[in-house]
Each structure stands twice: as C-alpha cells, then as structure tokens.
Design an enzyme around this catalytic site. Structure first.
Site, PDB file in Angstrom:
ATOM      1  N   VAL A 249      -6.457  12.077   5.465  1.00 50.30           N
ATOM      2  CA  VAL A 249      -7.097  10.785   5.199  1.00 50.30           C
ATOM      3  C   VAL A 249      -7.608  10.182   6.499  1.00 50.30           C
ATOM      4  CG1 VAL A 249      -6.807   8.462   4.257  1.00 50.30           C
ATOM      5  CG2 VAL A 249      -5.616  10.385   3.169  1.00 50.30           C
ATOM      6  N   VAL A 327      -3.512   1.787   4.194  1.00 50.23           N
ATOM      7  CA  VAL A 327      -3.533   2.477   2.898  1.00 50.23           C
ATOM      8  C   VAL A 327      -2.553   3.647   2.931  1.00 50.23           C
ATOM      9  CG1 VAL A 327      -5.903   1.858   2.207  1.00 50.23           C
ATOM     10  CG2 VAL A 327      -5.523   3.931   3.544  1.00 50.23           C
ATOM     11  N   ARG A 329       1.561   3.748   3.802  1.00 50.76           N
ATOM     12  CA  ARG A 329       2.775   3.321   3.109  1.00 50.76           C
ATOM     13  C   ARG A 329       3.213   1.977   3.661  1.00 50.76           C
ATOM     14  NH1 ARG A 329       1.609   6.070  -0.251  1.00 50.76           N
ATOM     15  NH2 ARG A 329       2.699   7.719  -1.346  1.00 50.76           N
ATOM     16  N   GLU A 358       7.140  -2.014  -4.174  1.00 46.55           N
ATOM     17  CA  GLU A 358       5.976  -2.104  -5.062  1.00 46.55           C
ATOM     18  C   GLU A 358       6.424  -2.271  -6.507  1.00 46.55           C
ATOM     19  OE1 GLU A 358       3.363   1.193  -4.213  1.00 46.55           O
ATOM     20  OE2 GLU A 358       2.945   0.447  -2.228  1.00 46.55           O
ATOM     21  N   HIS A 377      -1.975  -0.731  -4.587  1.00 45.65           N
ATOM     22  CA  HIS A 377      -1.833   0.718  -4.356  1.00 45.65           C
ATOM     23  C   HIS A 377      -2.919   1.494  -5.119  1.00 45.65           C
ATOM     24  CE1 HIS A 377       1.303   3.989  -3.197  1.00 45.65           C
ATOM     25  NE2 HIS A 377       0.076   4.489  -3.166  1.00 45.65           N
ATOM     26  N   GLY A 379      -5.381   3.278  -3.535  1.00 39.81           N
ATOM     27  CA  GLY A 379      -6.045   4.258  -2.679  1.00 39.81           C
ATOM     28  C   GLY A 379      -6.474   5.518  -3.409  1.00 39.81           C
ATOM     29  N   ALA A 380      -5.599   6.011  -4.268  1.00 40.39           N
ATOM     30  CA  ALA A 380      -5.892   7.285  -4.944  1.00 40.39           C
ATOM     31  C   ALA A 380      -6.551   7.067  -6.293  1.00 40.39           C
ATOM     32  CB  ALA A 380      -4.587   8.055  -5.135  1.00 40.39           C
TER      33      ALA A 380
HETATM   34  N1  LIG Z   1      -2.855   4.352  -0.739  1.00 43.36           N
HETATM   35  C1  LIG Z   1      -2.910   5.486  -1.391  1.00 43.36           C
HETATM   36  O1  LIG Z   1      -3.090   5.512  -2.594  1.00 43.36           O
HETATM   37  C2  LIG Z   1      -2.803   6.756  -0.640  1.00 43.36           C
HETATM   38  C3  LIG Z   1      -3.534   7.875  -1.021  1.00 43.36           C
HETATM   39  C4  LIG Z   1      -3.390   9.054  -0.303  1.00 43.36           C
HETATM   40  C5  LIG Z   1      -2.525   9.099   0.764  1.00 43.36           C
HETATM   41  N2  LIG Z   1      -1.799   8.007   1.080  1.00 43.36           N
HETATM   42  C6  LIG Z   1      -0.893   8.016   2.202  1.00 43.36           C
HETATM   43  O2  LIG Z   1      -1.645   8.209   3.366  1.00 43.36           O
HETATM   44  C7  LIG Z   1      -0.875   8.863   4.341  1.00 43.36           C
HETATM   45  C8  LIG Z   1      -1.660  10.026   4.906  1.00 43.36           C
HETATM   46  O3  LIG Z   1      -1.980  10.964   3.900  1.00 43.36           O
HETATM   47  P1  LIG Z   1      -2.675  12.335   4.309  1.00 43.36           P
HETATM   48  O4  LIG Z   1      -3.056  13.000   3.059  1.00 43.36           O
HETATM   49  O5  LIG Z   1      -3.712  12.082   5.331  1.00 43.36           O
HETATM   50  O6  LIG Z   1      -1.457  13.085   4.968  1.00 43.36           O
HETATM   51  P2  LIG Z   1      -1.525  14.126   6.141  1.00 43.36           P
HETATM   52  O7  LIG Z   1      -0.214  14.799   6.151  1.00 43.36           O
HETATM   53  O8  LIG Z   1      -2.734  14.972   6.010  1.00 43.36           O
HETATM   54  O9  LIG Z   1      -1.672  13.248   7.453  1.00 43.36           O
HETATM   55  C9  LIG Z   1      -0.649  12.503   8.003  1.00 43.36           C
HETATM   56  C10 LIG Z   1      -0.796  12.586   9.513  1.00 43.36           C
HETATM   57  O10 LIG Z   1       0.118  11.683  10.094  1.00 43.36           O
HETATM   58  C11 LIG Z   1       0.569  12.277  11.287  1.00 43.36           C
HETATM   59  N3  LIG Z   1       1.791  11.659  11.764  1.00 43.36           N
HETATM   60  C12 LIG Z   1       3.062  11.966  11.440  1.00 43.36           C
HETATM   61  N4  LIG Z   1       3.898  11.168  12.120  1.00 43.36           N
HETATM   62  C13 LIG Z   1       3.122  10.349  12.871  1.00 43.36           C
HETATM   63  C14 LIG Z   1       3.410   9.321  13.778  1.00 43.36           C
HETATM   64  N5  LIG Z   1       4.665   8.960  14.055  1.00 43.36           N
HETATM   65  N6  LIG Z   1       2.380   8.690  14.366  1.00 43.36           N
HETATM   66  C15 LIG Z   1       1.111   9.047  14.092  1.00 43.36           C
HETATM   67  N7  LIG Z   1       0.779  10.026  13.250  1.00 43.36           N
HETATM   68  C16 LIG Z   1       1.785  10.664  12.634  1.00 43.36           C
HETATM   69  C17 LIG Z   1       0.709  13.733  10.930  1.00 43.36           C
HETATM   70  O11 LIG Z   1       0.704  14.541  12.083  1.00 43.36           O
HETATM   71  C18 LIG Z   1      -0.492  13.962  10.072  1.00 43.36           C
HETATM   72  O12 LIG Z   1      -1.576  14.433  10.827  1.00 43.36           O
HETATM   73  C19 LIG Z   1       0.426   9.221   3.649  1.00 43.36           C
HETATM   74  O13 LIG Z   1       1.370   8.234   3.918  1.00 43.36           O
HETATM   75  C20 LIG Z   1       0.072   9.179   2.202  1.00 43.36           C
HETATM   76  O14 LIG Z   1       1.199   8.955   1.406  1.00 43.36           O
HETATM   77  C21 LIG Z   1      -1.925   6.838   0.407  1.00 43.36           C
HETATM   78  O1  LIG Z   2       0.539   9.314  -1.601  1.00 40.37           O
HETATM   79  C1  LIG Z   2      -0.354   9.247  -2.423  1.00 40.37           C
HETATM   80  O2  LIG Z   2      -0.893  10.257  -2.906  1.00 40.37           O
HETATM   81  C2  LIG Z   2      -0.870   7.944  -2.819  1.00 40.37           C
HETATM   82  O3  LIG Z   2      -0.101   6.923  -2.339  1.00 40.37           O
HETATM   83  C3  LIG Z   2      -1.165   7.806  -4.274  1.00 40.37           C
HETATM   84  O4  LIG Z   2      -0.064   7.339  -4.990  1.00 40.37           O
HETATM   85  P1  LIG Z   2      -0.198   7.156  -6.561  1.00 40.37           P
HETATM   86  O5  LIG Z   2      -0.205   8.534  -7.151  1.00 40.37           O
HETATM   87  O6  LIG Z   2       0.987   6.392  -6.987  1.00 40.37           O
HETATM   88  O7  LIG Z   2      -1.482   6.475  -6.814  1.00 40.37           O
END
Ligand SMILES: NC(=O)c1ccc[n+]([C@@H]2O[C@H](COP(=O)([O-])OP(=O)(O)OC[C@H]3O[C@@H](n4cnc5c(N)ncnc54)[C@H](O)[C@@H]3O)[C@@H](O)[C@H]2O)c1
Ligand SMILES: O=C(O)[C@H](O)COP(=O)(O)O
Length: 641
Positions: A249, A327, A329, A358, A377, A379-380
């Site tokens: 992301v 976006v 956690r 949440e 929440h 994002g997805a």
């Molecule tokens: N809001 C939503 O609906 C939504 C949707 C998708 C993902 N997310 C969240 O977004 C975040 C990222 O998702 P992603 O798919 O990119 O995951 P990802 O695993 O591809 O990326 C996470 C990155 O964070 C890095 N990281 C780990 N510890 C760290 C630290 N202490 N400082 C800085 N960077 C660090 C990792 O090296 C990795 O590159 C997750 O928390 C995921 O749950 C939220």
């Molecule tokens: O980590 C994720 O994939 C996102 O936070 C999405 O969460 P959700 O499936 O509850 O929308």
C-alpha cells in the site's frame, strides 16, 4: 557402501525442560494402530495434494497456486504427489463424501461465496459475539473473517481440533492470534494483494480531502452555511510526504503522491532501498521522516513494535503543522497523544480510517475533533477490491482444506510444488521411521534427543528438510500422545515436549537423481525394548530408503535388513542358523497372518542375525508368544507401521 564426504549439522528446536515420556505399555502399543495422521478430535484432517483445477465461477485465478503443505498424512502427501486428484469437495483428507463446513463471520463478496459453496457447506453468520463464535467453532472446518472478528486463543481452544484453516479476507492479521493458531495446528491464510490499490486510493482520497477540508465543508454547507474563508486549504504540490511503511500500500500511495507533484520520502526498516530509489523515493530514518514531512501517511502493520509508535514523544519531533493520514491500523497511534498533538497545534489535521477500537466510542475526542476527518475502516471497501479479496481468500481456504497451501500462508513454511513432489515418497519414509523408532523405546525415560541423518548425493545445502523433519516429529510424537501434528505445529510441538531434533546432512556417493539416499533416525539416551536396535554408541538407530517410490527399512542397529515399510513388522534377533524363516513363517501361516516380506541381516555368519518380517495382519498374542518360544530367537518386537 557409500562414503560420507561432508557433513553439516544443525539443531532444531532448542531443548526445553518439559519431560516427554513415552509409555511402554502394551495397551499403548495397540494404540499405535491408530491412523497416526488423524486428528484426535476429528477424523477429518487436511491432507496435502498437488495443485489442481477447481471450479472458479468462470473466473481466472488471480495468482498461480503455489502448492505446499498443511500436511497431516504422509500417505496422502505421497498419493497426492503422484496423482493430482480432481477437485471433488472434501476429496483429500476430509473423508470421502464429507463436505467441509466453512463459517463466514463477516461480509464477503458474492464471488468468493460462490467458490466456497462449490466446495463445502457455507454458513454466513455475521456479528457473532465472542461467546457465540466459540460455541459455533467446533462445528466448522474453516473460518473466514475480515478485520472485525477477533480470532483469539479461546476460539482455537473451543475448536477442539476441528478448525483447520482461518482465512483472513484482507491483509492485516492482527485480529488473529497466530501463536495460538500455530499451537493448534491451524493454518492461517490471508488475501494480501487484492485490496492494495483500494487502500492506496483511500489514503490519497483522505490526503486530498483533509488538505482541502472537504468533509468539514460538506457538513457546513449541509448545515445551511456558506463558509468559504473558513475552509481555505493547503496545496499538495511541492509538499513532502513521508510514507511510513513502504510495502504494497505504501508504495502505491507513494507512486500516486508523486503524480500529484509531492516529494516522497519513506521509512521502512525492511524495504529495499533500490526499489524505493527506482520510484524516486528516498528511504530515511524514522526520525528524519517525521521531522521533515508536511504530510505523514501510515502504512505499516500493527505489531508489538509498531503499537503506539506515534506517541507524545514522536509527535513532539514532528514538524509543527504536520498532517497525518492513517489507513493502516489505529493501534499504531496513541490516540490520546494525537488529541493532545492536535490541540497543541503540532498536528494540524488528521484523517483516519482505522481506530484502536472499532467502532470507536461515539464520544471519542479524536473522532469528534474538528480537525479530524474520519471514515469507518473503508480502505478495502471498493466493489473491485471486495470481489478480488473474496475470491483470493476463498481459493486459498479451499486449497488449504484440500491440502494445498496458497502462497499466502501466514504461519507455515512454504514448500514449492517441485520440491514437494520430489520429496513426497521420503515424507512417507520419514513418518514411518519416526513411528517405528519410537516403538523401539522402552518406557521409563522420556525421549529428549533425536538425531536425524539425511544422506544425499546432492549438495548438502540443496535439501529442504522441513517437511521431513515435521513428519519424523509427527511419527515420533503422535502415536504416544494426543498431539495432532502437521507442518504448522510440528516444530512447536517438539519444542513443547522437550524433544530436541538434531539434523545432519551427509554427502554420499550415490545417485544425484534422488534428493535423499537414506534417512537415519537415532534416538539418544533411552533404553530399547529391542536391544539389537541399539548401536555401539548407545543410540536406537534405524535407517530407511525409498526404492521404486516405496519406503524400505534398510538398517536396524548395526544390522542391515531389507524390508518394505508397509503393514506391520516383526523384528527378531536370533542365532543365525538354517530353517528360521520357515519356522517363523509357519507359525504366522497357522494363524492366517500373511507375510509380505522377509529379510535376514547378520553381522557375522552363524552368529547373530536379525530377521525382519513384514506382515499384513497383526498377529494375536498367542502367535507372538509362539514366536518368542522358538529357542534360537533371543528377542523380538512387533511394530505397527
Ligand atoms: N484501511 C484498510 O482498509 C486497509 C486496507 C489494506 C491494508 N491495510 C493495512 O495497511 C497496512 C499495510 O498493508 P500492506 O498490504 O501494504 O502490507 P505490506 O506488508 O505490503 O507492507 C507493510 C510494510 O510495513 C513495513 N514495516 C514493518 N514494520 C515497520 C516499522 N516499524 N516501520 C516502518 N515500516 C514497517 C514492512 O516492512 C512492509 O514493507 C497494514 O497494516 C494493513 O493491515 C488497511
Ligand atoms: O487489512 C486489511 O486488509 C484491511 O484493513 C481491510 O479490512 P476489512 O477486510 O475489515 O475491510
């Protein structure tokens, strides 16, 4: 005889103090007849099979199915590897005709539900309380969740061994107790790619909306006001954005922000600098990122290290007037500290999609703060992402229930299909050797140390022993305990039981066509109920090979034997003299026990010999007694394979 040329040694796992005491009672011996691969709680384990086509609702798969290993049964692995079966529901390991039950506890895209319905019985029960989930869980084989269901240790305990896979329809697995899942041999898979773009787009949407006060202005105008000067915003172009967490992301956000004319820096201790550089993004330290940025966008996972990493201390190091988007956690921010930072003006604005709890309390100061923009929440939550995630997770869960493991297993090592296919017969051998070796142990003293020696013509580094080690562990532990062991929990269970497994790889001069020439299993510091299985250095030692795809026992103690490891086995030590095979064969024949193989191994002619007899049926007590009464037989043991 092949000569050893090099040897590598490694130890796994470190010994811990809990005793592990196998019983030597004869009742225990009869229990050894149990199909060792069955879960004690449910006779419906996952077995392992190679990738094969599944009904996919007319859709192409999103990713190549990387096959691996939520294995339970060595036999099923071997069968699967030799013959990729068709995809009848429950076709592998769930018992023919059984349709696995899949509980979906949060809204999942219809396309994913269709995939699941094509395979098993699907129950969609949303908004279950923790108690309701625990009450339900022992009746299901798989659970699919999003971020709203807490899959706690209590859930795994309440599953009583039936739950085989938890599918997280999304990325973040902070709502699943991975340690508890592993301890219970439950595979956890997620769907890490399908919502990346949606989350990145939402991050950018919040960034722009926050900078231009979109939400506040919208509320104002709907309240009948026209406040043009109150909602003057700031421009994005030319500003510095710090992306905290440069993963999937984060890097998509960075790409988009650059398109908006922003200077992007990033902090991620694990991201490769060249990937960032290729995107025109500089990787910097945490402190440098937060001190330099006009905007900070959070994209790291919630882990013990990242929990509340944005707190009073780190806010104080930020550039005054910074704007923050989250976006990722909610838990990565100390929310009370953020309110203080907003009130003091260190943080001018925040846009938050995620919260520590949440939904957040309705009176949350953070949510109610005038300078904060919030979404629940989301994002997805695009149609495209939800459909993609649903299919991604449904395929992963169905694959796991079928014994495959998608590339997205979170708590099990991956074994690529080619390695798996090649190792399959050795996996069967490994489990049988483990099971056989433990039956040679006399009770009294627990097993604490096992040495495994893999002889191979290949480079000693060119052998992935995880599967083999897991199956030896399974063979040793399962017959004499209630533990249910698979690749997910084998190492953990061994450690818990204080079982230390030392692995050695020895290069031998044999065919490099085979990944392994032979496997030796040695149990150290125990007494044996069959003294001839003990070598000069006091270890119970057995060795086996794969011949024509079938596991064979080739050595017991110092005696060479040659008997296929199928059915059951009688080992006799006798004075080497003519007529012994006939005498024992007659005794077995009289009791209608069919002999499948016989082999005699001796060290010195006319002195001691070991006779290994494979039998299809288990001889009754009287028959075994008669064998023991043959004068030349000095000791014997019956072993269930
Ligand atoms: N809001 C939503 O609906 C939504 C949707 C998708 C993902 N997310 C969240 O977004 C975040 C990222 O998702 P992603 O798919 O990119 O995951 P990802 O695993 O591809 O990326 C996470 C990155 O964070 C890095 N990281 C780990 N510890 C760290 C630290 N202490 N400082 C800085 N960077 C660090 C990792 O090296 C990795 O590159 C997750 O928390 C995921 O749950 C939220
Ligand atoms: O980590 C994720 O994939 C996102 O936070 C999405 O969460 P959700 O499936 O509850 O929308």
């Amino acid at each position: 005889m092949a000569a050893a040329s090099t040897s590598t040694k490694f130890i796994f796992p470190p010994s811990i103090s809990s005793p592990y005491s196998p019983s030597s009672s004869s009742s225990h011996q009869s229990k050894l007849k149990l199909l060792a691969f069955l879960s004690p709680a449910a006779a419906s384990p996952i077995s392992l099979k190679l990738s094969r086509s599944r009904p996919r609702c007319g859709r192409a798969p999103r990713r190549p199915p990387i096959v691996a290993n939520a294995l339970q049964s060595a036999e099923s692995i071997e069968k699967s590897a030799s013959k990729a079966r068709s995809a009848e529901p429950g076709g592998a390991g769930l018992g023919s005709g059984d349709r696995p039950t899949i509980l979906v506890s949060e809204k999942l895209g219809e396309a994913g539900l269709e995939v699941l319905r094509g395979y098993g019985r699907v129950e969609c029960l949303y908004d279950l309380s923790p108690e309701e989930l625990c009450a339900k869980i022992s009746a299901v084989d798989a659970l699919i969740v999003r971020s709203g269901t807490k899959v706690t240790r209590q859930v795994f305990e309440a599953a009583k061994g039936r739950l085989k896979v938890v599918g997280r329809a999304g990325v973040g697995i902070d709502n699943v107790d991975l340690q508890a899942a592993t301890e219970h041999g439950c595979l956890v898979v997620n769907a890490p790619t399908a919502n990346t773009v949606a989350a990145a787009e939402h991050g950018i949407a919040l960034l722009a909306a926050m900078a231009r006060n979109v939400a506040q202005a919208d509320a104002s105008i709907k309240a009948g006001k026209w406040e043009r000067s109150k909602y003057v915003g700031v421009s994005l172009v030319g500003k510095t954005l710090a992306v905290m967490g440069f993963g999937k992301v984060g890097s998509e956000v960075a790409r988009r922000a650059k398109g908006l004319g922003m200077t992007v820096i990033a902090h991620d201790p694990y991201a490769p600098a060249d990937r960032a550089r290729a995107m025109g993004v500089e990787l910097v330290s945490f402190d440098q990122a937060i001190a330099t940025a006009d905007f900070i966008s959070l994209h790291m996972p919630l882990t013990p290290t990242t929990t509340k990493v944005f707190n009073d201390n780190t806010f104080s190091k930020m550039k005054k007037g910074v704007r923050i988007v989250n976006v990722a956690r909610g838990g990565v921010i100390d929310e009370d500290a953020l309110v203080r930072a907003l009130d003091s003006g260190i943080v001018t604005q925040a846009a938050l999609d995620v919260f520590t709890k949440e939904p957040p309390p309705t009176d949350s100061k953070l949510v109610q703060h005038p300078n904060v923009t919030v979404t629940p929440h989301l994002g997805a939550s695009t149609k495209e992402a939800q459909e993609g995630v649903a299919i991604e997770i449904a395929e992963a869960v169905v694959g796991a229930l079928n014994g495959e493991l998608a590339a997205t297993a979170v708590n099990a090592p991956m074994v690529p299909p080619d390695v798996l296919s090649e190792l399959a017969p050795y996996v069967v051998l490994a489990e049988k050797l483990g099971r056989l070796a433990v039956q040679l142990v006399a009770g009294g003293k627990g097993i604490q140390s096992v040495r495994v020696i893999y002889k191979s013509a290949r480079d000693t580094d060119d052998l992935d022993t995880r599967l083999l080690r897991a199956m030896i562990t399974k063979g040793i532990i399962e017959p004499i305990s209630a533990s249910y062991i698979n690749l997910v929990n084998a190492d953990y269970t061994a450690k818990q039981k204080g079982l230390r497994i030392v692995e050695e790889r020895v290069s031998v001069d044999s065919s490099p066509e085979s990944p392994v020439d032979s496997i030796q299993v040695k149990i150290c510091n125990v007494e044996s109920k069959f003294a001839s299985s003990v070598t000069d250095n006091g270890e119970i030692s057995i060795e086996g090979k794969v011949k024509d795809g079938i596991p064979w026992l080739t050595c017991v103690g110092s005696f060479a034997v040659d008997v296929s490891l199928e059915g059951n086995l009688i080992l006799c030590r006798q004075v080497d003299q003519p007529g012994m095979i006939g005498r024992v064969g007659n005794i077995l024949g009289e009791c209608n026990v069919n002999v499948s193989f016989m082999s005699v191994g001796r060290t010195v002619r006319r002195k001691k010999a070991i006779m290994a007899i494979g039998v299809d049926e288990e001889p009754n007590k009287e028959t075994l007694q008669k064998i023991g009464e043959v004068p030349a037989i000095e000791e014997f043991v019956f072993l269930n394979l």
